[in-house]
Design an enzyme around this catalytic site. Structure first.
Site, short mmCIF file in Angstrom:
data_model
loop_
_atom_site.label_atom_id
_atom_site.label_comp_id
_atom_site.label_asym_id
_atom_site.label_seq_id
_atom_site.Cartn_x
_atom_site.Cartn_y
_atom_site.Cartn_z
N HIS A 34 28.39 79.73 20.19
CA HIS A 34 28.69 79.44 18.77
C HIS A 34 28.31 80.61 17.86
CE1 HIS A 34 29.86 76.28 15.88
NE2 HIS A 34 29.11 76.99 15.05
N ASP A 36 29.81 82.26 14.04
CA ASP A 36 30.70 81.95 12.91
C ASP A 36 31.28 83.18 12.21
OD1 ASP A 36 30.82 78.93 12.10
OD2 ASP A 36 28.75 79.22 12.73
N GLU A 142 35.10 74.00 15.01
CA GLU A 142 33.92 73.30 14.48
C GLU A 142 34.35 72.28 13.43
OE1 GLU A 142 29.34 74.06 13.11
OE2 GLU A 142 30.79 75.65 12.72
N HIS A 169 31.93 67.73 11.76
CA HIS A 169 30.91 68.60 11.17
C HIS A 169 29.97 67.64 10.45
CE1 HIS A 169 29.16 71.91 8.62
NE2 HIS A 169 29.03 72.36 9.85
N HIS A 210 26.33 67.96 15.78
CA HIS A 210 26.66 67.45 14.44
C HIS A 210 27.00 65.95 14.40
CE1 HIS A 210 26.54 71.05 11.94
NE2 HIS A 210 27.18 71.71 12.89
N HIS A 231 25.64 73.96 19.80
CA HIS A 231 24.58 74.64 19.04
C HIS A 231 23.62 73.60 18.47
CE1 HIS A 231 27.69 73.66 16.15
NE2 HIS A 231 26.99 74.08 15.11
N ASP A 300 24.49 80.07 16.65
CA ASP A 300 24.87 79.77 15.26
C ASP A 300 24.75 81.01 14.37
OD1 ASP A 300 25.97 78.05 13.42
OD2 ASP A 300 24.22 76.76 13.22
#
Length: 380
Positions: A34, A36, A142, A169, A210, A231, A300
């Protein structure tokens, strides 16, 4: 005649361990599930990746930046799942477009740096890229709202190379509850259960970071393939709902899944302070509870505003293994954590897809009048 002998500073045990770790990570790919950075391009540069060079320090371009080519190379990264994220505010609006634009960013990035990145969609392709000296690049979505409650959109995302989807999420979808969101669905709806089966049929990993506790358990009941937390950290060390509870971790391991440890300080220690030792503590917690074959790394990076000391960016991954080595971990267990565990999960997910190849695609849909925004929270 006096001959001058060059003076060299002797290596410390930590230096020797770092050398040993880097040599070890040359044997098998280090995989992070993961990152971003695609969102950084979307948010800061409106997808204009040609405006900067990934050989530069991305901290000069992005407010939160942990990733660029030199730092990834120093950190011995062998494979990266690039996360394609859409904020909860885009649900029922432009989430699908935003997801597609980030997939496009990832693909253009791979094409722009062929000497560094190689697209991968399978476990074998990760190992092939690694053997070629490239960083295998894969895609994760995600937020399930990016498929707009559409089985067809899910299938098209898979065709584009998406190999896992985080079911929510920090907002519910019409078919799955996110954490701390009121839980109107009671976990997964019937549509949500069928969507999990469709992900199994395709060969897409189901990611339950999440999601609510009930959603976690429903997914683990329904999925025919191993499940991942892409993550997340552990509630046993930091009691936040975002983290994985012990009972779910045990079921995850029984089903052959894996939890990829997040590097965000607030999930590691429930405070703003953390160090690489806290990441090692979460890895060891999984080992002590269920076994070392059920844990990996999901940093993350490029989203989290706080990072652990000695794990500030992608150049510092080896420090995790130096710490674990100092605690007596074997080379084989270190390689499992580095990437072999997630490769095992991918292979089994691929096998299940082959086993289900004669099953017809799911054709369920949710009427437009039932599609509505759910509670949205801002969190990582």
């Amino acid at each position: 005649m006096v001959v001058a002998v060059p003076f060299t500073i002797p290596k410390t045990n930590e230096d020797r361990n770092l050398d040993d770790v880097k040599a070890l990570l040359d044997q098998s790919p280090l995989i992070d599930t993961h990152n971003d950075m695609a969102w950084s391009f979307r948010f800061a540069l409106q997808d204009r990746i040609s405006e900067i060079s990934l050989y530069d320090n991305m901290s000069d371009h992005f407010a939160i930046s942990h990733t660029d080519i030199p730092r990834m190379r120093e950190g011995k990264v062998g494979a990266q799942f690039w996360s394609c994220y859409a904020p909860c505010s885009t649900q029922n609006k432009d989430a699908v477009r935003m997801g597609l634009e980030q997939i496009d960013v990832v693909k253009r990035m791979i094409k722009s740096y062929p000497e560094v990145f190689q697209e991968a969609r399978t476990a074998d392709e990760i190992e092939s890229a690694f053997s070629n000296g490239k960083i295998a690049s894969l895609i994760g979505l995600e937020g399930g709202h990016i498929i707009d409650s559409s089985m067809g959109a899910l299938r098209m995302m898979f065709a584009l190379g998406v190999r896992y989807m985080t079911l929510t999420h920090n907002c519910n979808t019409p078919w799955a509850d996110a954490l701390n969101s009121g839980y109107p669905n009671g976990g997964l709806t019937q549509f949500g259960r069928k969507l999990v089966v469709e992900m199994n049929r395709l060969g897409m990993m189901v990611d339950i970071s999440h999601v609510s506790n009930s959603t976690m358990k429903h997914v683990l009941e329904e999925s025919r393939a191993p499940v991942i937390f892409s993550h997340s950290c552990l509630q046993g060390l930091c009691n936040r709902e975002r983290n994985v509870p012990d009972d779910v971790l045990k079921i995850l391991a029984e089903k052959g899944g894996v939890v990829m440890i997040d590097f965000y300080n607030l999930y590691l220690t429930c405070s703003s302070r953390a160090s690489v030792r806290d990441v090692a503590d979460h890895i060891e917690y999984v080992r002590d509870l269920v076994g070392s074959q059920y844990v990996g790394l999901g940093s993350d990076f490029d989203a989290i505003p706080l990072t652990p000391r000695n794990l500030e960016d992608t150049s510092k991954y080896p420090n995790i293994f130096v710490e674990l080595m100092s605690r007596g971990w074997s080379d084989e267990d270190l390689l499992d954590v580095a990437g072999r565990n997630i490769i095992r999960v991918m292979r089994r997910v691929e096998e299940v897809a082959v086993e289900m190849k004669n099953q017809l695609p799911q054709e369920d849909w949710i009427p437009d009048e039932d599609l509505k925004n759910k509670t949205c929270r801002s969190d990582f």
